[in-house]
Enzyme design. Structure first.
Site, short mmCIF file in Angstrom:
data_model
loop_
_atom_site.label_atom_id
_atom_site.label_comp_id
_atom_site.label_asym_id
_atom_site.label_seq_id
_atom_site.Cartn_x
_atom_site.Cartn_y
_atom_site.Cartn_z
N CYS A 61 0.84 -1.20 0.00
CA CYS A 61 0.00 0.00 0.00
C CYS A 61 0.87 1.24 0.00
O CYS A 61 2.04 1.20 0.37
CB CYS A 61 -0.90 0.05 1.25
N CYS A 65 -2.84 5.08 2.71
CA CYS A 65 -3.96 4.13 2.59
C CYS A 65 -4.90 4.24 3.79
O CYS A 65 -4.46 4.28 4.94
CB CYS A 65 -3.44 2.70 2.47
N CYS A 92 -2.61 -3.07 -3.37
CA CYS A 92 -3.86 -2.87 -2.65
C CYS A 92 -4.93 -2.32 -3.61
O CYS A 92 -4.68 -1.37 -4.36
CB CYS A 92 -3.64 -1.88 -1.50
N CYS A 95 -6.19 1.59 -2.05
CA CYS A 95 -5.42 2.83 -2.24
C CYS A 95 -4.74 2.90 -3.60
O CYS A 95 -4.24 3.95 -3.99
CB CYS A 95 -4.39 3.00 -1.13
#
Length: 367
Positions: A61, A65, A92, A95
């Site tokens: 991420c 995030c 991810c 995000c």
């Protein structure tokens, strides 16, 4: 952080013509403790500096995030998405860390388009140029630079007006040379970007009344000065002579009751720089300077940023030195908190009013 399947690759449209920005190297990354601190506060400014990889989910991420944080012992930090994928992690889906570089390239391309255009391009044209939907890019541009595309274009045009005025010649000629279709728009922009009318700017503040006084503060004597629109100078160890140098043709007058109230609020801010008073200001600055000053005011009290982070936050990652210069040109000490910016090595670096004052302000905020 979030879990989920690997992020699919979206079409880059026109953005495929733009060169990729340099990826971070391991040596340029923040150390693990700084990375964890950035993740903990979901620091958007650190997006693009590194990615956080979660061993329990296999996901990576960006620092900002919004998903729930994992335990610290389950996280490692790598320079960029490519390194994370090479280590076996997946992007991810919440995000979308792979899109951070694309967003930064899009903002940089939009800024280049605005700067090259004789007439300010409309939002739809800018968004089409960089391959984004207009409403989405409007939010993205403001998030990255602190200004909307239209506000950035207005500030840039005001910059050109300032240069034309400083070059001499008639005010009318300078207005049209800067790209204004009518004087009325130039005077409206000048109110916010020059701090006074174009003719007053060219005349060194002629016709502008500035009230001032020097007040005692816990960090030494302070000059506090304001026009009828708001504060135009807050500084340490300065007096009338310095103010006269900045505005040689202005009508300088002693403080009145309104200025005394502003001065009292400024002194209180020195004692408690965590406050965020809604004080009126009347300062001129270029589009770049205003973007830097907006980024400074967005730094939470008690936190610091590097000059590189400020440059990246306004969509100009290569303008680190210029960001430092803009901090040095700040006319409102403490109120625009340039004391919250440190060198890349974490040291206090320069400060127009003394490094000791900078350290004292930071200590008060953190204390």
């Amino acid at each position: 952080m979030a879990s989920g399947s690997a992020l699919s690759h979206n079409s880059m449209n026109q953005m495929t013509r733009l060169s990729d920005p340099p990826t971070a190297s391991a040596s340029s990354m923040p150390d693990p403790d700084q990375c964890w601190a950035a993740v903990s506060r979901r620091d958007r400014v650190m997006d693009g500096r590194f990615v956080g990889c979660v061993a329990t989910t296999g996901i990576y991420c960006k620092p900002s995030c919004a998903a729930r944080h994992p335990k610290r012992e389950n996280m490692t930090f790598l320079p960029d998405p490519a390194a994370a994928r090479a280590a076996g992690f997946r992007a991810c889906l919440r995000c979308r860390p792979d899109e951070t570089g694309r967003d930064q390239r899009a903002v940089a391309a939009a800024i280049a388009l605005i700067e090259a255009a004789e007439d300010a391009p409309r939002l739809n044209a800018i968004a089409a140029h960089v391959g984004y939907a207009p409403h989405h890019f409007h939010r993205l541009f403001k998030r990255e630079t602190g200004q909307t595309p239209a506000a950035f274009a207005r500030a840039l045009r005001a910059d050109r007006l300032k240069v034309a005025l400083d070059a001499g010649g008639s005010v009318t000629a300078a207005i049209y040379e800067a790209g204004y279709a009518a004087p009325s728009r130039a005077y409206a922009d000048a109110a916010s970007h020059l701090g006074m009318t174009p003719s007053a700017w060219q005349a060194g503040g002629r016709g502008v009344t500035i009230r001032w006084r020097v007040v005692d503060s816990s960090l030494g004597p302070m000059l506090v000065a304001a026009t009828d629109k708001g504060l135009c100078r807050i500084s340490f160890d300065e007096g009338e002579e310095a103010l006269r140098t900045r505005f040689p043709q202005a009508d300088l007058r002693p403080a009145d009751a309104a200025l005394d109230r502003l001065a009292a609020a400024v002194v209180a801010l020195v004692d408690d720089p965590t406050g965020a008073p809604d004080l009126p200001v009347d300062i001129g600055g270029t589009a770049f300077q205003q973007a830097v000053w907006s980024a400074l005011r967005a730094i939470p009290a008690g936190q610091t940023r590097s000059y590189g982070q400020i440059a990246a936050a306004i969509g100009r990652p290569g303008a680190v030195r210029a960001a430092g210069t803009a901090c040095g040109d700040n006319a409102l000490a403490v109120l625009i908190p340039c004391h919250r910016v440190l060198r890349s090595d974490g040291m206090a670096g320069g400060y127009a009013w003394g490094v000791e004052r900078k350290q004292a302000l930071l200590a008060r905020e953190k204390g």
